[in-house]
Write an enzyme that holds these catalytic residues in place. Structure first.
Site, PDB file in Angstrom:
ATOM      1  CE  LYS A 130      37.636  48.206  33.980  1.00  0.00           C
ATOM      2  NZ  LYS A 130      36.576  48.166  32.960  1.00  0.00           N
ATOM      3  CD  GLU A 138      32.171  25.399  51.801  1.00  0.00           C
ATOM      4  OE1 GLU A 138      31.119  24.807  52.108  1.00  0.00           O
ATOM      5  OE2 GLU A 138      33.171  24.842  51.310  1.00  0.00           O
TER       6      GLU A 138
END
Ligand code: ACO
Length: 162
Positions: free
Chosen positions: A86, A73
């Site tokens: 980026k 999770e």
């Protein structure tokens, strides 16, 4: 640039990085209570994959592996503000998948994605359809409103990192 993964193991350098990551989450996930972020990042059942550059954390993912259920999770995921878009978020997720599959033995990830991050998770191979058997995850992950439950199935063989 390096990618590291560990939990709160008491090693000084690791603690400094985990605190750096906690600060990124607190700033990038303003709807999350800060105490809740600290608690999970420092919780020993949670692990964090972090990007470290010049000894500073620029982003990371904190997750809880459920080893017997073979899924993880994702609790928090963020890249520091001036380093977003980026490609770091994609590389981070690939390292998470590689580590979770090869070290933890997991097959799937589940996460409650913020609405504005759904596009990012879709690009990382997550779907809004949950194919994982309910009895493998129900009762393990906590319900959380204000997010959309998403799933990712890892490829059993694909190299995710180079
Ligand atoms: N919505 C839609 N698409 C996105 C988003 C977004 N919010 N963010 C990134 N993308 C896309 C990019 O355009 C890129 O697409 P491309 O491969 O076609 O060029 C792709 O996803 C990967 O982009 P990266 O540059 O790798 O993403 P980045 O380094 O910015 O990391 C992240 C993504 C983690 C969502 C970052 O922007 C961030 O920290 N945002 C603020 C915090 C946040 O929303 N975190 C997730 C909350 S949900 C949770 O924590 C469980």
């Amino acid at each position: 640039l390096k990618f590291v993964c560990f939990n709160n193991d008491g090693i000084d350098e690791h603690m400094v990085w985990l605190i750096g990551l906690k600060n990124i989450f607190a700033r990038q996930l303003p709807n999350m209570p800060k105490e809740y972020i600290v608690r999970l990042v420092m919780d020993r059942t949670h692990k964090s994959v972090m990007i470290v550059r010049h000894n500073h954390v620029v982003g990371g993912i904190t997750y809880r592996p459920y080893l017997s259920q073979k899924f993880g999770e994702i609790a928090f995921c963020a890249i520091t503000a001036d380093e977003q878009v980026k490609g770091y978020g994609t590389r981070l997720m690939n390292h998470l998948k590689q580590h979770a599959r090869d070290v933890d033995g997991l097959t799937h990830f589940l996460t409650y994605a913020d609405n504005n991050a759904v596009g990012y998770f879709i690009k990382q191979g997550f779907t809004k359809e949950i194919y994982l058997d309910k009895d493998r995850w129900q009762g393990y992950i906590k319900d959380y409103d204000g997010g959309i439950l998403m799933e990712c199935k890892m490829d059993p063989k694909l190299p995710y990192t180079d």
